[in-house]
Motif scaffolding. Structure first.
Motif, PDB file in Angstrom:
ATOM      1  N   UNK A  17       0.886  -1.209  -0.179  1.00  0.00           N
ATOM      2  CA  UNK A  17      -0.028   0.087   0.085  1.00  0.00           C
ATOM      3  C   UNK A  17       0.753   1.107   0.093  1.00  0.00           C
ATOM      4  N   UNK A  18       0.241   2.261  -0.394  1.00  0.00           N
ATOM      5  CA  UNK A  18       1.042   3.664  -0.385  1.00  0.00           C
ATOM      6  C   UNK A  18       0.710   4.153   0.871  1.00  0.00           C
ATOM      7  N   UNK A  19       1.628   5.176   1.235  1.00  0.00           N
ATOM      8  CA  UNK A  19       1.445   5.741   2.486  1.00  0.00           C
ATOM      9  C   UNK A  19       0.328   6.759   2.463  1.00  0.00           C
ATOM     10  N   UNK A  20      -0.392   7.132   3.612  1.00  0.00           N
ATOM     11  CA  UNK A  20      -1.104   8.346   3.405  1.00  0.00           C
ATOM     12  C   UNK A  20      -0.712   9.609   3.041  1.00  0.00           C
ATOM     13  N   UNK A  21      -1.549  10.554   2.629  1.00  0.00           N
ATOM     14  CA  UNK A  21      -0.838  12.039   2.015  1.00  0.00           C
ATOM     15  C   UNK A  21      -0.334  12.537   3.352  1.00  0.00           C
ATOM     16  N   UNK A  22       0.584  13.246   3.357  1.00  0.00           N
ATOM     17  CA  UNK A  22       1.325  13.707   4.385  1.00  0.00           C
ATOM     18  C   UNK A  22       2.572  13.068   4.966  1.00  0.00           C
ATOM     19  N   UNK A  23       2.558  11.552   4.913  1.00  0.00           N
ATOM     20  CA  UNK A  23       3.462  10.824   5.174  1.00  0.00           C
ATOM     21  C   UNK A  23       4.574  10.619   4.379  1.00  0.00           C
ATOM     22  N   UNK A  24       5.830  11.141   4.708  1.00  0.00           N
ATOM     23  CA  UNK A  24       6.893  11.207   3.519  1.00  0.00           C
ATOM     24  C   UNK A  24       7.855   9.535   3.763  1.00  0.00           C
ATOM     25  N   UNK A  25       8.170   9.296   2.690  1.00  0.00           N
ATOM     26  CA  UNK A  25       8.790   7.949   2.638  1.00  0.00           C
ATOM     27  C   UNK A  25      10.446   8.017   3.119  1.00  0.00           C
ATOM     28  N   UNK A  26      10.711   7.807   4.382  1.00  0.00           N
ATOM     29  CA  UNK A  26      11.980   7.803   4.911  1.00  0.00           C
ATOM     30  C   UNK A  26      12.493   6.403   5.204  1.00  0.00           C
ATOM     31  N   UNK A  27      13.859   6.242   5.290  1.00  0.00           N
ATOM     32  CA  UNK A  27      14.499   5.130   5.380  1.00  0.00           C
ATOM     33  C   UNK A  27      14.091   4.410   6.345  1.00  0.00           C
TER      34      UNK A  27
END
Length: 245
Positions: A17-27
């Motif tokens: 699934x994709x992250x919700x809006x506003x949640x960045x993709x961090x390591x």
């Protein structure tokens, strides 16, 4: 020796699934995802530093390392880099651009055109997990917020890198494709100083726990020419770690 392999799609990739809006993709988020599902001793670089007791051996196959801030002036620009990532994420979310729906053949040919370093068989395999079937064709499933990988890669200073590496308890194998990640993502970037610096630090700190090898091929060598890396990886997995000798 028998091995059990687990392959997972991180959030925003493949079938996940994709992250919700506003949640960045961090390591760091990917580390959490690994810890949620891990049931055997495997991991990735940052995971291996954070949970060193969980990883016996770590294989980095043409891995792009964290963006290393080698100069004090670069550290001063850290907030600028973070700001760009946030602005990029919010810009993508606000665009609401509809996904292009393509036929399987159109999707394949478009992928090959934009990724000339990938063979057709490799492209078909990648698209199996990278697309979603809709009523009129296929759409790319990868979250568009991570189309630029540098926006999800952590920045780290040289002073922090050494303590991170010292936390490792794993035997490390780094396989570098000679026409690999830097040639694919940064075609005009001949300066690999940061990459070489990370390699030198790994060798200096880990000593016999660190193994480095280069192989001919590009970033997708494990799919285009798996025979070039299969033997190296097999021997590494079967070998004894230094503390077992």
């Amino acid at each position: 020796m028998d091995f059990h392999y687990v392959a997972m799609d991180f959030g925003g990739h493949g079938l996940s699934s994709h992250y919700s809006p506003g949640l960045p993709y961090y390591q760091q988020n990917f580390v959490i995802e690994v810890q949620r599902v891990v049931a055997v001793t495997w991991g990735l670089a940052l995971y291996s530093c954070t949970f060193p007791e969980m990883v016996d051996k770590l294989i980095l196959l043409d891995r792009h390392f964290p963006l290393l801030l080698t100069e004090p002036t670069e550290s001063e620009n850290l907030l600028t880099y973070k700001r760009r990532m946030i602005e990029h994420t919010l810009q993508i979310e606000a665009s609401q651009k509809p996904q292009r729906v393509l036929s399987p053949e159109e999707m394949l040919q478009g992928f090959l055109k934009n990724n000339s370093h990938v063979g057709e068989e490799c492209a078909r395999l990648l698209l199996q997990r990278g697309t979603t079937q809709v009523a009129t064709g296929l759409v790319l499933s990868r979250d568009r917020r991570i189309t630029l990988p540098e926006y999800s890669i952590d920045f780290i200073s040289r002073d922090l890198l050494v303590p991170f590496i010292r936390k490792l308890q794993a035997h490390i194998l780094v396989i570098k494709a000679m026409q690999g990640f830097y040639n694919v993502r940064r075609e005009n970037d001949a300066d690999k100083a940061a990459l070489n610096l990370v390699k030198d630090i790994l060798k200096s700190v880990l000593k016999e726990w660190f193994q480095y090898t280069e192989v001919p091929g590009n970033h997708y060598i494990h799919m285009n020419q798996p025979q070039h890396v299969a033997g190296i990886i097999g021997s590494f997995l079967k070998s004894s770690t230094p503390n077992q000798l």
